[in-house]
Design a protein around this motif. Structure first.
Motif, PDB file in Angstrom:
ATOM      1  N   UNK A   1       0.826  -1.212   0.000  1.00 23.28           N
ATOM      2  CA  UNK A   1       0.000   0.000   0.000  1.00 23.28           C
ATOM      3  C   UNK A   1       0.859   1.260   0.000  1.00 23.28           C
ATOM      4  N   UNK A   2       0.355   2.295  -0.576  1.00 23.63           N
ATOM      5  CA  UNK A   2       1.127   3.525  -0.785  1.00 23.63           C
ATOM      6  C   UNK A   2       1.792   4.068   0.489  1.00 23.63           C
ATOM      7  N   UNK A   3       1.112   4.086   1.654  1.00 21.69           N
ATOM      8  CA  UNK A   3       1.772   4.649   2.837  1.00 21.69           C
ATOM      9  C   UNK A   3       3.054   3.927   3.251  1.00 21.69           C
ATOM     10  N   UNK A   4       3.224   2.684   2.832  1.00 20.78           N
ATOM     11  CA  UNK A   4       4.398   1.910   3.223  1.00 20.78           C
ATOM     12  C   UNK A   4       5.528   1.976   2.188  1.00 20.78           C
ATOM     13  N   UNK A   5       5.250   2.521   1.028  1.00 21.74           N
ATOM     14  CA  UNK A   5       6.205   2.424  -0.079  1.00 21.74           C
ATOM     15  C   UNK A   5       7.478   3.237   0.139  1.00 21.74           C
TER      16      UNK A   5
ATOM     17  N   UNK B   1       9.451 -10.821   5.056  1.00 20.93           N
ATOM     18  CA  UNK B   1       9.174  -9.411   4.777  1.00 20.93           C
ATOM     19  C   UNK B   1      10.181  -8.484   5.443  1.00 20.93           C
ATOM     20  N   UNK B   2      11.420  -8.610   5.009  1.00 20.49           N
ATOM     21  CA  UNK B   2      12.531  -7.823   5.531  1.00 20.49           C
ATOM     22  C   UNK B   2      13.376  -7.415   4.330  1.00 20.49           C
ATOM     23  N   UNK B   3      13.824  -6.168   4.305  1.00 19.91           N
ATOM     24  CA  UNK B   3      14.522  -5.662   3.122  1.00 19.91           C
ATOM     25  C   UNK B   3      15.761  -6.479   2.781  1.00 19.91           C
ATOM     26  N   UNK B   4      16.516  -6.876   3.781  1.00 20.99           N
ATOM     27  CA  UNK B   4      17.726  -7.654   3.502  1.00 20.99           C
ATOM     28  C   UNK B   4      17.386  -9.030   2.950  1.00 20.99           C
ATOM     29  N   UNK B   5      16.321  -9.652   3.475  1.00 25.32           N
ATOM     30  CA  UNK B   5      15.909 -10.966   2.976  1.00 25.32           C
ATOM     31  C   UNK B   5      15.372 -10.862   1.554  1.00 25.32           C
ATOM     32  N   UNK B   6      14.603  -9.813   1.275  1.00 26.20           N
ATOM     33  CA  UNK B   6      14.097  -9.603  -0.079  1.00 26.20           C
ATOM     34  C   UNK B   6      15.249  -9.361  -1.036  1.00 26.20           C
ATOM     35  N   UNK B   7      16.236  -8.565  -0.606  1.00 22.79           N
ATOM     36  CA  UNK B   7      17.393  -8.296  -1.462  1.00 22.79           C
ATOM     37  C   UNK B   7      18.157  -9.570  -1.774  1.00 22.79           C
ATOM     38  N   UNK B   8      18.299 -10.446  -0.782  1.00 16.88           N
ATOM     39  CA  UNK B   8      18.992 -11.712  -1.004  1.00 16.88           C
ATOM     40  C   UNK B   8      18.238 -12.574  -2.007  1.00 16.88           C
ATOM     41  N   UNK B   9      16.906 -12.609  -1.894  1.00 14.83           N
ATOM     42  CA  UNK B   9      16.107 -13.383  -2.847  1.00 14.83           C
ATOM     43  C   UNK B   9      16.190 -12.773  -4.241  1.00 14.83           C
ATOM     44  N   UNK B  10      16.164 -11.460  -4.312  1.00 21.66           N
ATOM     45  CA  UNK B  10      16.254 -10.747  -5.581  1.00 21.66           C
ATOM     46  C   UNK B  10      17.548 -11.095  -6.308  1.00 21.66           C
ATOM     47  N   UNK B  11      18.625 -11.223  -5.561  1.00 24.89           N
ATOM     48  CA  UNK B  11      19.928 -11.476  -6.190  1.00 24.89           C
ATOM     49  C   UNK B  11      20.053 -12.901  -6.712  1.00 24.89           C
TER      50      UNK B  11
ATOM     51  N   UNK C   1      -2.858  -5.967  13.047  1.00 25.10           N
ATOM     52  CA  UNK C   1      -2.559  -6.930  11.990  1.00 25.10           C
ATOM     53  C   UNK C   1      -1.614  -6.385  10.932  1.00 25.10           C
ATOM     54  N   UNK C   2      -1.389  -5.056  10.894  1.00 26.66           N
ATOM     55  CA  UNK C   2      -0.560  -4.478   9.839  1.00 26.66           C
ATOM     56  C   UNK C   2      -0.184  -3.054  10.207  1.00 26.66           C
ATOM     57  N   UNK C   3       0.790  -2.464   9.482  1.00 19.29           N
ATOM     58  CA  UNK C   3       1.070  -1.042   9.691  1.00 19.29           C
ATOM     59  C   UNK C   3      -0.146  -0.163   9.435  1.00 19.29           C
ATOM     60  N   UNK C   4      -1.023  -0.591   8.527  1.00 21.74           N
ATOM     61  CA  UNK C   4      -2.244   0.189   8.272  1.00 21.74           C
ATOM     62  C   UNK C   4      -3.118   0.261   9.516  1.00 21.74           C
ATOM     63  N   UNK C   5      -3.190  -0.850  10.254  1.00 22.89           N
ATOM     64  CA  UNK C   5      -3.973  -0.858  11.485  1.00 22.89           C
ATOM     65  C   UNK C   5      -3.363   0.093  12.512  1.00 22.89           C
TER      66      UNK C   5
ATOM     67  N   UNK D   1       7.812  -6.675  11.376  1.00 18.63           N
ATOM     68  CA  UNK D   1       8.728  -5.660  11.923  1.00 18.63           C
ATOM     69  C   UNK D   1       8.305  -4.239  11.600  1.00 18.63           C
ATOM     70  N   UNK D   2       7.671  -4.026  10.441  1.00 17.60           N
ATOM     71  CA  UNK D   2       7.207  -2.684  10.110  1.00 17.60           C
ATOM     72  C   UNK D   2       6.132  -2.203  11.065  1.00 17.60           C
ATOM     73  N   UNK D   3       5.210  -3.081  11.403  1.00 15.12           N
ATOM     74  CA  UNK D   3       4.164  -2.725  12.364  1.00 15.12           C
ATOM     75  C   UNK D   3       4.760  -2.493  13.743  1.00 15.12           C
ATOM     76  N   UNK D   4       5.744  -3.315  14.117  1.00 15.43           N
ATOM     77  CA  UNK D   4       6.382  -3.165  15.418  1.00 15.43           C
ATOM     78  C   UNK D   4       7.072  -1.808  15.539  1.00 15.43           C
ATOM     79  N   UNK D   5       7.794  -1.412  14.498  1.00 13.32           N
ATOM     80  CA  UNK D   5       8.454  -0.107  14.525  1.00 13.32           C
ATOM     81  C   UNK D   5       7.439   1.023  14.594  1.00 13.32           C
TER      82      UNK D   5
END
Length: 257
Positions: free
Chosen positions: A8-12, A237-247, A59-63, A88-92
């Motif tokens: 969703x746009x607010x998280x981008x 759903x973590x930037x480093x994990x996504x980056x590793x999968x992307x590579x 349940x989400x950062x939107x909540x 982690x995004x919701x936790x932060x």
């Protein structure tokens, strides 16, 4: 290849910054619109029920965003009320909103997946009999955690404080969608929600056989495969994990699940 972020746009903005720090060429194409729920008083009523509750589950950062946007003036987080979430995004976001860290419950960083099933062991150790738990969610969310709490004697109250909808794309977003579909080997879809996949298909985004995707949960990967994606990489759903999968994708066969 360019990674297409569908959150969703607010998280981008935050996600694009974190992916850029990982060296990932990413662009946002929000495939879920977050709108006010049909019950516009739900968040305010949840704040009224928060004091005296044992738990508020987000349940989400939107909540988190929708709930704290409705916070009454001068009201702080009540002492002793646990706040729980799966990501982690919701936790932060909860910490930034003023929830004390010692009251926050989330799956451990090393968890295989960030979901209710991996959060529950942390909550199961609490005495729930006769205690109130609030579920802050979007319309149509999962009931798995609420069911576990009820089984252990909790009085669960759910508040649908927002709803998810298929977005209306502007000219630039429609152009990005068209480009990604025409050049599937130059783009990787990052899906953090099954609903984003369903909305993409509704918008005419039927994948080609060589389309690539990263999914942040096995259920999301299953949805992607059911809609025509055959090459799906699983990542937390973590930037480093996504980056590793992307590579793993350019120049080699992706991990197929």
């Amino acid at each position: 290849m360019r990674l297409v972020l569908t959150r969703p746009r607010p998280q981008c903005t935050d996600w694009l910054a974190r992916l850029s720090a990982q060296g990932v060429d990413a662009v946002a194409l929000p495939l879920i619109a977050i709108e006010a729920g049909h019950d516009e008083t739900a968040a305010a009523r949840a704040w009224e029920r928060l004091p005296g509750s044992a738990l508020a589950m987000f349940v989400s950062p939107n909540a988190v965003d929708r709930f704290f946007a409705a916070r009454p003036v001068s009201q702080t987080w009540p002492a002793g009320v646990l706040a729980a979430t799966v990501g982690p995004g919701s936790a932060q976001a909860l910490l930034a909103a003023g929830v004390p860290a010692e009251l926050l419950r989330q799956p451990p960083a090393e968890a295989e997946s960030f979901d209710s099933e991996h959060l529950w062991p942390l909550l199961a150790r609490e005495p729930w009999q006769g205690r109130r738990a609030l579920m802050l969610r979007g319309e149509g969310g999962r009931d798995w955690l609420a069911e576990r709490l009820r089984e252990h004697g909790a009085e669960v109250e759910s508040f649908n404080i927002y709803r998810r909808a298929c977005p209306s794309l502007d000219t630039a977003e429609q152009g990005l969608l068209d480009q990604a579909l025409l050049s599937p080997r130059e783009h990787v879809w990052l899906f953090s929600s099954s609903e984003a996949i369903q909305n993409l298909v509704e918008l005419g985004g039927q994948p080609r056989a060589d389309s690539l995707a990263i999914a942040t949960h096995p259920r999301i990967a299953e949805t992607a495969r059911s809609q025509g994606w055959t090459h799906v990489v699983l990542a937390r759903p973590d930037a480093s994990a996504v980056a590793a999968a992307y590579r793993t994708l350019p120049g080699g066969a992706p991990t197929i699940i």
